[in-house]
Design an enzyme around this catalytic site. Structure first.
Site, short mmCIF file in Angstrom:
data_model
loop_
_atom_site.label_atom_id
_atom_site.label_comp_id
_atom_site.label_asym_id
_atom_site.label_seq_id
_atom_site.Cartn_x
_atom_site.Cartn_y
_atom_site.Cartn_z
N ARG A 126 0.87 -1.29 0.13
CA ARG A 126 0.04 -0.02 0.02
C ARG A 126 0.90 1.28 -0.20
O ARG A 126 0.73 2.10 -0.81
CB ARG A 126 -0.94 0.05 1.10
CG ARG A 126 -1.71 1.26 1.37
CD ARG A 126 -1.14 2.20 2.46
NE ARG A 126 -2.14 3.02 2.79
CZ ARG A 126 -1.53 4.42 2.78
NH1 ARG A 126 -0.32 4.63 2.67
NH2 ARG A 126 -2.09 5.58 3.06
N HIS A 149 3.12 6.23 -2.14
CA HIS A 149 4.03 7.14 -2.09
C HIS A 149 5.11 6.73 -3.25
O HIS A 149 6.00 8.05 -3.47
CB HIS A 149 4.73 6.76 -0.81
CG HIS A 149 4.01 7.07 0.28
ND1 HIS A 149 3.19 8.51 0.82
CD2 HIS A 149 3.44 6.32 1.32
CE1 HIS A 149 2.55 8.38 1.78
NE2 HIS A 149 2.67 7.18 2.07
#
Length: 111
Positions: free
Chosen positions: A74, A79
């Site tokens: 995730r 990011h």
């Protein structure tokens, strides 16, 4: 706050969505289909968010579930989205996600 059972259902739904989105696809079709990639990546984010909301008690009770890896995937999607590797995602779709679905199904059967 949602219970662990509700959160696991969210995780289970996201896993199944990924398999539904990629059903009857081969790796090259996945690599070429940005819409499917986007849908899968969104479900990976949901999975990571779900894992973050689980209680420590639940996580300790089921150490075979790769919580850190799910959270890490995730984080990578959110990011470092430009560095997401379709080969790794495809491998997870083929191996890890079915195994995780099976394991979560067995948890629900044993409870």
């Amino acid at each position: 706050m949602p219970s662990d059972e509700e959160i696991i259902l969210d995780l289970y739904h996201a896993l199944n969505q990924i398999l539904t989105f990629t059903q009857n696809m081969d790796k090259q079709e996945f690599v070429d289909d940005e819409k499917t990639q986007s849908s899968v990546l969104y479900q990976l984010v949901i999975m990571g968010e779900a894992v973050n909301r689980l209680s420590e008690q639940f996580k300790n009770q089921y150490p075979k579930i790769p919580f850190n890896e799910i959270r890490g995937m995730r984080n990578r999607v959110v990011h470092e989205y430009k560095e997401v590797d379709c080969d790794i995602i495809w491998e997870a779709i083929q191996k890890d996600i079915p195994a995780l679905i099976y394991f979560i199904s067995s948890i629900n059967e044993n409870d």
